[in-house]
Scaffold this active site. Structure first.
Site, PDB file in Angstrom:
ATOM      1  N   TYR A  75      -6.198  17.201   2.775  1.00 38.28           N
ATOM      2  CA  TYR A  75      -6.411  16.867   1.366  1.00 38.28           C
ATOM      3  C   TYR A  75      -7.886  16.778   1.013  1.00 38.28           C
ATOM      4  CZ  TYR A  75      -1.451  15.697   1.255  1.00 38.28           C
ATOM      5  OH  TYR A  75      -0.092  15.759   1.329  1.00 38.28           O
TER       6      TYR A  75
ATOM      7  N   ASP B 288       0.841  -1.196   0.000  1.00 37.94           N
ATOM      8  CA  ASP B 288       0.000   0.000   0.000  1.00 37.94           C
ATOM      9  C   ASP B 288       0.878   1.249   0.000  1.00 37.94           C
ATOM     10  OD1 ASP B 288      -2.477   1.300  -0.058  1.00 37.94           O
ATOM     11  OD2 ASP B 288      -2.600   1.427   2.125  1.00 37.94           O
ATOM     12  N   GLU B 289       0.341   2.344  -0.493  1.00 37.16           N
ATOM     13  CA  GLU B 289       1.034   3.640  -0.533  1.00 37.16           C
ATOM     14  C   GLU B 289       2.417   3.511  -1.176  1.00 37.16           C
ATOM     15  OE1 GLU B 289      -0.638   6.239   0.026  1.00 37.16           O
ATOM     16  OE2 GLU B 289      -2.249   5.637   1.380  1.00 37.16           O
TER      17      GLU B 289
END
Length: 193
Positions: free
Chosen positions: A179, A88-89
């Site tokens: 964000y 992930d990421e």
């Protein structure tokens, strides 16, 4: 002569923040776990937003993972009987992860990666262009634009209620406090001038 079929490949789940990338990664890994596949999951150690040692989605999904600071650490956890590696990421890792992923796929491992394709400026994020080109399968997700509700393909960084400047650092781990998902029309990246 019989030739064994190599089942290894690379698949990438990408898109902006709040599109469900981590949730989709977790869904795929859970499905494969029901099929009794040997799975090892990883995430960058800098991502501690929701959990230190789990892949965690904004929606609340979680799956156990090793938090690593360097791609070479992956090799410490992947055994010979591993069927699936999930990361992930992945945009937070440097280019040294690319040959590791290639080697895993070449050896028959299904490698599933999730990460942002673009940074807050709307530019390709780190290794992602190369990874997207190398992948056999790519799933590009969209979110809903927080301004108009249309398909959001970009990530808007907000600082003190205003769009971040182009010159600000690219890497800043955050969530809803920093964000928003935005469409092309409503994505803003001013220069400091």
């Amino acid at each position: 002569m019989y030739q064994e079929f190599n089942r290894g490949w690379i698949e990438v789940i990408t898109g902006p923040m709040f599109a469900g990338k981590s949730e989709e990664l977790i869904r795929r890994v859970r499905t494969l776990s029901y099929a009794k596949k040997n799975i090892v999951c990883f995430k960058p150690s800098i991502d501690i937003r929701y959990a230190k040692d789990d892949i965690a989605s904004h929606a609340g999904g979680r799956y156990e993972a090793y938090a690593i600071s360097s791609p070479k650490e992956i090799l410490n956890y992947v055994r010979e009987d591993c069927d699936v590696v999930a990361i992930d990421e992945i945009q937070f890792f440097d280019e040294s992860i690319l040959p590791i992923i290639d080697s895993l796929a070449d050896s028959g491992v299904r490698v599933i990666c999730a990460g942002l394709d673009m940074d807050f400026r709307g530019e390709p994020f780190g290794i992602m262009p190369i990874l997207l080109a190398k992948a056999e399968f790519v799933t590009k997700l969209t979110a809903a634009c927080t301004v108009c509700g249309e398909a959001a393909t970009r990530t808007q960084r907000i600082i003190d209620g205003k769009p971040a400047y182009y010159e600000d650092p690219v890497i800043q781990v955050g969530a809803k406090e920093s964000y928003e998902a935005r469409c092309r029309k409503h994505h803003e990246v001013p220069h400091k001038n």
